[in-house]
Enzyme design. Structure first.
Site, PDB file in Angstrom:
ATOM      1  NE  ARG A   1     -20.106   4.775  -8.334  1.00 48.09           N
ATOM      2  CZ  ARG A   1     -21.072   5.640  -8.088  1.00 48.09           C
ATOM      3  NH1 ARG A   1     -21.947   5.955  -9.021  1.00 48.09           N
ATOM      4  NH2 ARG A   1     -21.195   6.180  -6.885  1.00 48.09           N
TER       5      ARG A   1
ATOM      6  CB  SER B   1     -26.743   6.361 -16.216  1.00 50.46           C
ATOM      7  OG  SER B   1     -26.235   5.644 -15.123  1.00 50.46           O
TER       8      SER B   1
ATOM      9  CE  LYS C   1     -21.816   9.166 -11.523  1.00 48.66           C
ATOM     10  NZ  LYS C   1     -22.530   8.409 -12.586  1.00 48.66           N
TER      11      LYS C   1
END
Lengths: 206, 206
Positions: free
Chosen positions: B39, B108, B137
């Site tokens: 990521r 997700s 996040k």
């Protein structure tokens, strides 16, 4: 695909909201823009795809190529006409492999060495970047100036488009120096009347 | 491709320099990580491709799948084993079309409704996000908690992996609640000894 870099609009959603892009792009095309590059550095992928789909629908009507900046996934997702890559983007060989031979691939060149290197590649055009200083891109290198365009025009085997600080005051000189076209960002993106500005710039490229 | 979400490492180059990723990833795999997701939200595409190529080489040796977050162009460029997409990334149907049926696609889910919606898709796994509050996040929604995992495990038809605030203190409880695996970011990325932490977490998933 046949294309002309004569008057090349590069979008910038820092200058106009991304939701407003389709409207500006259509006006600019009515004014004479010959290609459009969707450049989007902040939007999430879902939004990027959605706007690219909208632009694709509009531009197809006018047979104007839609080029996606950097993101080959977006280009594939919306079947765009091509991509524009910079020296820090996807390596050209991989980009060509993923897109196939029929798509347009443009490459930014920021030095005479990169112009020479680009001659070894079957890119469809090179973006001479930057011609003049510009507030749009803060990380770019030495400005080529009109002299640079003259030199590049002599040695490149590719179609060219000049970008960086281009507006009505210098368009004619850039074309005279040998560029095949001009790419503009703020001149059109920030215009109150994008169609009018596009048609005035177009006139100056003739 | 066969895969297990049992101990899923998600990289984060805000926590460790991108150049240091290959080393951390290899150590984590030696400790028992079963999948790795690259990521990368800030690197330019050229750097992203280069690191993805490095991880691909390392992970192939161990037959551990490399999953790319969001960027299908990067996944295609390095022939990664799959992608992980969030609700704001490439729409699933387009992602599947671009990648083909043999690649792994994880999605997700951030609400029970999205869990139900995912049952209509042939995604390969769902990421239950977030299980607990996490500093990684900042834009995620309501935490599912252990109760949420229990409910999701009853209704989903997909393999699952839980993510968000997972560490040694709660791994066993998450597995007991029904998750097929745990995804960790900081627990391994910030570890002094990624191999040791990975092996300890792996033990807790058994």
């Amino acid at each position: 695909m046949e294309f002309s870099t004569q008057l090349y609009l590069v979008t910038d959603s820092d200058m106009a909201s991304i939701e407003g892009l389709p409207e500006i792009v259509e006006q600019a095309v009515l004014g004479g823009v010959t290609m459009v590059q969707l450049r989007e550095k902040h939007a999430d992928t879902k939004t990027f795809v959605r706007i690219a789909q909208q632009l694709k629908r509009i531009l197809s009507n006018y047979k104007i190529p839609l080029i996606i900046n950097d993101r080959i996934d977006i280009a594939l997702a919306v079947d765009a006409d091509g991509v524009h890559i910079g020296q820090d983007d996807m390596p050209y060989a991989i980009a060509r492999k993923l897109l196939g031979k029929d798509k347009i691939i443009g490459l930014s060149v920021e030095s005479m060495q990169q112009v020479t290197e680009a001659n070894a590649l079957d890119v469809d055009y090179i973006g001479i970047s930057p011609v003049f200083a510009t507030p749009t891109k803060t990380n770019t290198k030495i400005e080529f100036g009109l002299k640079g365009i003259e030199e590049i025009s002599k040695i490149t085997k590719h179609k060219t488009v000049a970008i960086g600080g281009i507006n009505e005051s210098n368009t004619a000189a850039i074309i005279k120096a040998g560029a095949d076209g001009i790419a503009v960002v703020s001149a059109i993106m920030k215009a109150k009347n994008p169609q009018l500005v596009a048609s005035q710039l177009k006139q100056l490229t003739l």
